[in-house]
Design an enzyme around this catalytic site. Sequence first.
Site, PDB file in Angstrom:
ATOM      1  N   GLY A  34     -12.053  44.968  47.406  1.00  0.00           N
ATOM      2  CA  GLY A  34     -11.506  45.850  46.390  1.00  0.00           C
ATOM      3  C   GLY A  34     -12.443  46.994  46.046  1.00  0.00           C
ATOM      4  O   GLY A  34     -12.060  47.913  45.345  1.00  0.00           O
ATOM      5  N   CYS A  35     -13.681  46.934  46.522  1.00  0.00           N
ATOM      6  CA  CYS A  35     -14.622  48.022  46.283  1.00  0.00           C
ATOM      7  C   CYS A  35     -14.440  49.084  47.364  1.00  0.00           C
ATOM      8  O   CYS A  35     -14.164  48.763  48.517  1.00  0.00           O
ATOM      9  CB  CYS A  35     -16.057  47.516  46.336  1.00  0.00           C
ATOM     10  SG  CYS A  35     -16.483  46.452  44.962  1.00  0.00           S
TER      11      CYS A  35
END
Length: 123
Positions: free
Chosen positions: A50-51
Amino acid sequence: MSLPEQALQALAAFEQGKGWEQRARLLMQWGDQLEPLAASEKTEANRVHGCESLVWLVAEQADGAWRFKAGSDARLLRGLLALLLVRVQGLTSGELLALDLRGWFSQLGLERQLSPSRSNGLH
């Protein structure tokens, strides 16, 4: 909950930072102090999904206390990770759950400068 010695040092350093440029420089300096991860620790299982940047987090619990290692390909993010780790190293699961990380980064004067996506990813 009292702050660990390294967290107190970080707080003192960032309280002296005047403005975002000085804080960004401090952030990169703290990131440079982060212990590098071994290639064997940069696995998909340790990757924080998700980064936008590549981020890895390694966690180990011993005698009820958590120890963390982290790394990233992004220099500013390494600084944020270093500041996160000095605040959470050695805490128990209960202490981690009770921790106000948003408050910690606000104390450092960094919460306002973080983009919404970076702030959400960090929390």
